[in-house]
Design a protein around this motif. Structure first.
Motif, PDB file in Angstrom:
ATOM      1  N   ILE B 208       0.846  -1.205   0.000  1.00 10.56           N
ATOM      2  CA  ILE B 208       0.000   0.000   0.000  1.00 10.56           C
ATOM      3  C   ILE B 208       0.876   1.248   0.000  1.00 10.56           C
ATOM      4  CG2 ILE B 208      -1.607   1.388   1.374  1.00 10.56           C
ATOM      5  CD1 ILE B 208      -2.873  -1.253   2.361  1.00 10.56           C
ATOM      6  N   ALA B 209       1.916   1.246   0.842  1.00  8.54           N
ATOM      7  CA  ALA B 209       2.801   2.417   0.915  1.00  8.54           C
ATOM      8  C   ALA B 209       3.464   2.669  -0.438  1.00  8.54           C
ATOM      9  CB  ALA B 209       3.856   2.211   2.001  1.00  8.54           C
ATOM     10  N   GLY B 210       3.872   1.588  -1.090  1.00  2.00           N
ATOM     11  CA  GLY B 210       4.483   1.727  -2.414  1.00  2.00           C
ATOM     12  C   GLY B 210       3.500   2.312  -3.417  1.00  2.00           C
ATOM     13  N   ALA B 211       2.270   1.819  -3.376  1.00  2.00           N
ATOM     14  CA  ALA B 211       1.251   2.332  -4.297  1.00  2.00           C
ATOM     15  C   ALA B 211       1.004   3.820  -4.046  1.00  2.00           C
ATOM     16  CB  ALA B 211      -0.044   1.544  -4.134  1.00  2.00           C
ATOM     17  N   LEU B 212       1.009   4.221  -2.776  1.00  2.00           N
ATOM     18  CA  LEU B 212       0.803   5.638  -2.462  1.00  2.00           C
ATOM     19  C   LEU B 212       1.964   6.505  -2.953  1.00  2.00           C
ATOM     20  CD1 LEU B 212      -0.820   5.275   1.042  1.00  2.00           C
ATOM     21  CD2 LEU B 212      -1.771   6.649  -0.818  1.00  2.00           C
ATOM     22  N   GLU B 213       3.182   5.974  -2.830  1.00  2.00           N
ATOM     23  CA  GLU B 213       4.333   6.721  -3.371  1.00  2.00           C
ATOM     24  C   GLU B 213       4.124   7.002  -4.856  1.00  2.00           C
ATOM     25  OE1 GLU B 213       8.475   5.383  -2.110  1.00  2.00           O
ATOM     26  OE2 GLU B 213       7.245   3.782  -1.283  1.00  2.00           O
ATOM     27  N   SER B 214       3.666   5.990  -5.571  1.00  2.00           N
ATOM     28  CA  SER B 214       3.444   6.176  -7.007  1.00  2.00           C
ATOM     29  C   SER B 214       2.265   7.099  -7.283  1.00  2.00           C
ATOM     30  CB  SER B 214       3.220   4.829  -7.695  1.00  2.00           C
ATOM     31  OG  SER B 214       4.422   4.107  -7.679  1.00  2.00           O
ATOM     32  N   MET B 215       1.220   6.992  -6.472  1.00  2.00           N
ATOM     33  CA  MET B 215       0.073   7.895  -6.660  1.00  2.00           C
ATOM     34  C   MET B 215       0.496   9.343  -6.461  1.00  2.00           C
ATOM     35  SD  MET B 215      -3.319   6.111  -5.096  1.00  2.00           S
ATOM     36  CE  MET B 215      -2.865   4.772  -4.026  1.00  2.00           C
ATOM     37  N   ALA B 255       6.324   5.357   6.482  1.00  2.00           N
ATOM     38  CA  ALA B 255       6.992   5.315   7.785  1.00  2.00           C
ATOM     39  C   ALA B 255       6.451   4.163   8.628  1.00  2.00           C
ATOM     40  CB  ALA B 255       6.806   6.642   8.517  1.00  2.00           C
ATOM     41  N   ALA B 256       5.125   4.025   8.655  1.00  2.00           N
ATOM     42  CA  ALA B 256       4.523   2.965   9.476  1.00  2.00           C
ATOM     43  C   ALA B 256       4.919   1.586   8.950  1.00  2.00           C
ATOM     44  CB  ALA B 256       2.999   3.111   9.482  1.00  2.00           C
ATOM     45  N   ALA B 257       4.874   1.416   7.640  1.00  2.00           N
ATOM     46  CA  ALA B 257       5.157   0.097   7.057  1.00  2.00           C
ATOM     47  C   ALA B 257       6.631  -0.270   7.197  1.00  2.00           C
ATOM     48  CB  ALA B 257       4.729   0.074   5.594  1.00  2.00           C
ATOM     49  N   THR B 258       7.525   0.667   6.908  1.00  2.00           N
ATOM     50  CA  THR B 258       8.950   0.326   6.994  1.00  2.00           C
ATOM     51  C   THR B 258       9.367   0.127   8.449  1.00  2.00           C
ATOM     52  OG1 THR B 258       9.531   2.674   6.883  1.00  2.00           O
ATOM     53  CG2 THR B 258       9.680   1.432   4.852  1.00  2.00           C
ATOM     54  N   CYS B 285      -1.803   2.359   7.185  1.00  2.00           N
ATOM     55  CA  CYS B 285      -1.702   2.272   5.727  1.00  2.00           C
ATOM     56  C   CYS B 285      -3.092   2.172   5.095  1.00  2.00           C
ATOM     57  CB  CYS B 285      -0.828   1.086   5.315  1.00  2.00           C
ATOM     58  SG  CYS B 285       0.922   1.364   5.682  1.00  2.00           S
ATOM     59  N   ALA B 286      -3.981   1.444   5.750  1.00  2.00           N
ATOM     60  CA  ALA B 286      -5.332   1.333   5.213  1.00  2.00           C
ATOM     61  C   ALA B 286      -6.023   2.699   5.215  1.00  2.00           C
ATOM     62  CB  ALA B 286      -6.135   0.326   6.036  1.00  2.00           C
ATOM     63  N   GLU B 287      -5.842   3.443   6.286  1.00  2.00           N
ATOM     64  CA  GLU B 287      -6.442   4.786   6.334  1.00  2.00           C
ATOM     65  C   GLU B 287      -5.839   5.675   5.254  1.00  2.00           C
ATOM     66  OE1 GLU B 287      -7.574   4.710  11.101  1.00  2.00           O
ATOM     67  OE2 GLU B 287      -6.069   6.134  10.418  1.00  2.00           O
ATOM     68  N   ALA B 288      -4.531   5.538   5.061  1.00  2.58           N
ATOM     69  CA  ALA B 288      -3.850   6.348   4.034  1.00  2.58           C
ATOM     70  C   ALA B 288      -4.314   5.966   2.635  1.00  2.58           C
ATOM     71  CB  ALA B 288      -2.337   6.186   4.158  1.00  2.58           C
ATOM     72  N   ALA B 289      -4.603   4.683   2.439  1.00  2.00           N
ATOM     73  CA  ALA B 289      -5.079   4.234   1.126  1.00  2.00           C
ATOM     74  C   ALA B 289      -6.386   4.937   0.780  1.00  2.00           C
ATOM     75  CB  ALA B 289      -5.277   2.724   1.125  1.00  2.00           C
ATOM     76  N   GLU B 290      -7.229   5.083   1.784  1.00  2.00           N
ATOM     77  CA  GLU B 290      -8.507   5.754   1.538  1.00  2.00           C
ATOM     78  C   GLU B 290      -8.312   7.250   1.285  1.00  2.00           C
ATOM     79  OE1 GLU B 290     -11.388   5.673   4.798  1.00  2.00           O
ATOM     80  OE2 GLU B 290     -12.183   7.536   3.987  1.00  2.00           O
ATOM     81  N   TRP B 321      -6.051  -4.145  -0.898  1.00  2.00           N
ATOM     82  CA  TRP B 321      -5.068  -4.738   0.013  1.00  2.00           C
ATOM     83  C   TRP B 321      -5.428  -4.497   1.481  1.00  2.00           C
ATOM     84  CZ3 TRP B 321      -0.613  -2.573  -3.492  1.00  2.00           C
ATOM     85  CH2 TRP B 321      -0.370  -3.492  -4.523  1.00  2.00           C
ATOM     86  N   ARG B 322      -6.274  -3.488   1.727  1.00  2.00           N
ATOM     87  CA  ARG B 322      -6.712  -3.243   3.110  1.00  2.00           C
ATOM     88  C   ARG B 322      -7.376  -4.476   3.709  1.00  2.00           C
ATOM     89  NH1 ARG B 322     -10.667   1.780   2.728  1.00  2.00           N
ATOM     90  NH2 ARG B 322     -11.578   0.330   1.232  1.00  2.00           N
TER      91      ARG B 322
END
Ligand SMILES: Cc1cc2nc3c(=O)[nH]c(=O)nc-3n(C[C@H](O)[C@H](O)[C@H](O)COP(=O)(O)OP(=O)(O)OC[C@H]3O[C@@H](n4cnc5c(N)ncnc54)[C@H](O)[C@@H]3O)c2cc1C
Lengths: 386, 354
Positions: B208-215, B255-258, B285-290, B321-322
């Protein structure tokens, strides 16, 4: 990647954990001795000069500074541990935290040697209090609109004008302020401001307290009338204060105080729900703790960057943006959950009293030290949008 | 994550860039990119990163494997790489060698349970199993009367009702009905379904964190290209502030995932501190995905809502992924209970544990 934002997972070294134990033991003694009540963030008298000296005697002020100035040459991570333990305990840090966090480092960078030798050791001993004189009645977010004048005279400058919202000015021994020494130029509207060290409690300075919506009197109006500042109190480049502002911000914006200001209501909520919470309370607490944990890990990571000699201005702004929005919402989320706490919870009254104060505190959190909007502007610049 | 100083990640990123370029594969309606991508990943030993050499894998560290998953998230990789890695890791816990080919793990939700019967067969139903349809084998965590066991199961022995998650990837229901496993061994002491969910959850958090970096990356780029009212939209303050918030969500997720990955990679056991890290990562990460995904879409306007545009490859997968290995609601309840059990005065010591 356009934006290589990184928050590496810093692990605090072993010696930090030793230090943490010492700080906790010290704070427990202070609490036992009645210096402060950790459950009562809303004290009227937030100044604690004797406590400040005892913290200084422990070597916990100016920890990262050179030894010749009274510092300990310890790491930013060790300083971080001291700061967060004080904050979580609701210790009365008002007298020293600005000097320790911000003013000392500015002096180290820009003050002449004899002033450093005079003032820095006194900060380290917890003897003196600093204020920050940036804002004026018509200059807040737009720092470069400041008008308080510093006019050149024999051997120094004469100051005329008004600073406002100056925290702790009523107890401060010194202020680090910006004054106008020249007019802005056509090419650069930021030109013309100079940073000064100001010795407070002297004729020519009048401090007028301003009441806050919490009922406290923590900030002030400070009026300067033909107040004399000697030449050697100029900090850095005349007319060039704008070049000096950025590095200070990374220190100011990323510390644990940027998300822990209302933390106490979360602890009290956990106490109130007890060891067997219903699903709603458990979920609410779980989400809040996950946020808290994430912010702390980000904030520790920024401390690690500072330790590595970087200037993580954008990362620090992100920590402050997310952290202050969270600590502002926290009392309201805790209030949501407190609605389901049993009437019989023994700390119900404490929780309610704390919520009352935290809810009144909340609005300032996204204003002081740079508003949310200003922070987002800085982040946007870091992303290459402006 | 440290992409430059990690050979596993470097290898993977090169393969992703060559064979999984998001725009190219988004245009490929027949999914003809999948087989070559999987083959290249397999030849590089990546799906069995977490399997030691003597069990048929390439023996990368947990840390390197987590970094690889973060990179896979940055490319929104849609082959069972994470799933096969987790399956190989699970099998290796019981010293079971990994076979070749795609694998997945079951159960994939804390609510489902597979049981070991007295005759050595496995029964139970697992929902939301990622890529069960594509898998040749399942790595199964089951419960017998003597505790947890780990088993390798031939995928053909299970009944699969196929389904798609929000991100259009396979998420299937697998029913085992007295299935005899290929191999079955006891799980190590202290290893249980929660352990599997925590590690699976951290894997998803990194994706999820990786996907957000790309977004964030593609949203910033788009805002510097798109013109409205005779200005680049990146010049509007409202857009800038939205992107600043997206940067914040992306940074928090990373930060949370790493941090959780680092905690697991260096942990000696799954204590409360590791639990806090892993559960928090999944929740945050789930909250960030939203929140982050919503901003990325907002910045893109209608074009981002089309199948032709690559944005949905990231935004929808991050949302999907959430659900795997425990949703954020599940972990929030569990974390809340843990905090309550420890008591109010033990909250801060837990948070400040590293
Ligand atoms: C509790 C407290 C303690 C403080 N202590 C100190 C201190 O010790 N020393 C000191 O110097 N100052 C201090 N301040 C002042 C603080 O730094 C300012 O309040 C802050 O910088 C905002 O300035 P302002 O209040 O003039 O608001 P303004 O700048 O007038 O802003 C009002 C609103 O407009 C928004 N805005 C302004 N410009 C823009 C823009 N370009 N784009 C978008 N939105 C914009 C702001 O974000 C805000 O929402 C303190 C403030 C508080 C609340």
């Amino acid at each position: 990647m356009t934006a290589a934002l990184r928050f590496d997972p810093i692990r605090l070294p072993e010696k930090c954990e030793q230090l943490r134990k010492e700080v906790r033991a010290f704070l427990a003694e202070e609490i036992a001795a009645g210096t402060f009540d950790p459950h009562k963030p809303n004290r009227e008298d937030t100044d604690a000069p004797e406590f400040s000296r005892r913290v200084g005697a422990k070597g916990w002020l100016g920890m990262t500074w050179p030894k010749k100035y009274g510092g300990q040459e310890r790491s930013f991570l060790e300083r971080y541990v001291v700061t967060e333990e004080m904050r979580v305990a609701n210790a009365p840090t008002r007298r020293f935290f600005v000097a320790d966090r911000q003013s000392g480092p500015v002096l180290i960078k820009y003050a002449p040697e004899h002033i450093k030798m005079d003032i820095l050791p006194r900060i380290c001993r917890g003897e003196i209090c600093f204020a920050i004189g940036m804002s004026e009645p018509n200059s807040g977010s737009d720092l470069f609109a400041a008008k308080t004048r510093a006019t050149k005279t024999d051997g120094g400058y004469l100051i005329n004008g008004t600073k406002i919202w100056t925290s702790s000015a009523h107890i401060a021994d010194y202020m680090i302020a910006i004054f106008r020494t020249s007019q802005p130029t056509k090419e650069n509207r930021r030109h013309g401001l100079t940073q000064f060290l100001v010795k407070m409690k002297q004729p020519g300075i009048q401090v007028n307290p301003i009441g806050q919506i919490t009922g406290q009197y923590e900030f002030n109006e400070v009026v300067f009338t033909d107040f004399f500042v000697p030449d050697d109190h100029v900090l850095g480049e005349v007319d060039g204060a704008w070049k000096q502002a950025t590095s200070e911000l990374a220190y100011e914006r990323s510390g644990p105080e940027r998300f822990l200001e209302t933390y106490y209501v979360l602890t009290e909520l956990v106490r109130a729900v007890g060891s067997n919470p219903d699903t709603r309370s458990a979920e609410g607490i779980g989400r809040l703790v996950a946020q808290l944990h994430t912010m702390r890990r980000m904030s520790v990571s920024v401390a690690g960057m500072l330790q590595a000699g970087k200037e993580p201005v954008v990362e620090a702004s992100i920590v402050k943006d997310i952290g202050t929005v969270w600590e502002q919402q926290l009392p309201h989320r805790v209030r949501d959950l407190a609605a389901f706490v049993e009437e019989t919870a023994t700390n119900r009254e404490t929780l309610e009293r704390q919520l009352d104060f935290a809810i009144k505190t909340a609005p300032k959190l996204t204003i002081q030290g740079g508003t949310t909007e200003v922070l987002r502007g800085i982040i946007a610049r870091g992303l290459g949008l402006r | 994550m440290a992409e430059s100083d990690n050979i596993v990640v470097e290898t993977a990123e090169k393969i992703f860039a060559d064979l999984a370029d998001p725009q190219t594969i988004n245009n490929d309606k027949k999914n003809s990119w999948q087989a070559p991508l999987w083959q290249a990943l397999s030849e590089a030993g990546l799906p069995l990163s977490w399997v030691p050499d003597d069990l048929g894998g390439s023996g990368a560290s947990l840390a390197d494997g987590f970094a690889l998953l973060n990179a896979a998230g940055r490319f929104a990789i849609a082959v069972p790489l994470a799933e096969t890695m987790l399956a190989g890791w699970l099998l290796a816990q019981a010293k079971i060698a990994s076979p070749e080919g795609e694998m997945t793990v079951l159960p994939a939700s804390p609510k489902d349970r597979i049981t070991l019967d007295a005759d050595g067969s496995l029964s139970g139903r697992a929902r939301g199993v990622p890529y069960a349809k594509a898998a040749k084998h399942f790595a199964v965590l089951a419960h017998g009367k003597d505790g947890a066991v780990i088993a390798l199961v031939d995928a053909g022995k299970g009944r699969i009702e196929s389904g798609l998650n929000v991100g259009y990837d396979h998420s299937d229901t697998v029913t085992l009905d007295k299935v005899q496993p290929v191999t079955l061994k006891p799980a190590p002491d202290g290893f249980d379904q929660t352990t599997l969910m925590l590690v699976g959850g951290v894997a998803r958090s990194l994706q999820i964190a990786g996907a957000l970096e790309s977004m964030l990356d593609i949203s910033v780029r788009y805002s510097n290209e798109r013109v409205a009212f005779e200005k680049k939209i990146s010049k509007f303050q409202a857009v800038q502030h939205n992107l600043a918030r997206l940067a914040g969500e992306s940074a928090a997720a990373l930060a949370a995932a790493t941090s959780a990955a680092d905690a697991i990679a260096n942990a000696t056991g799954f204590n409360d501190e590791v639990y806090l890290e892993a559960a928090s990562a999944k929740i945050r990460c789930a909250e960030a995905a939203e929140k982050g995904g919503a901003i990325a879409h907002q910045v893109h306007g209608a074009i981002g809502f089309t199948l032709e545009h690559i944005l949905h490859r990231y935004s929808l997968r991050a949302l999907a992924w959430r659900d795997d290995f425990g949703s954020e609601s599940h972990w929030a309840v569990e974390l809340g209970k843990l905090v309550a059990t420890r008591g109010a005065d033990e909250l801060w010591p837990l948070v400040a544990s590293r």
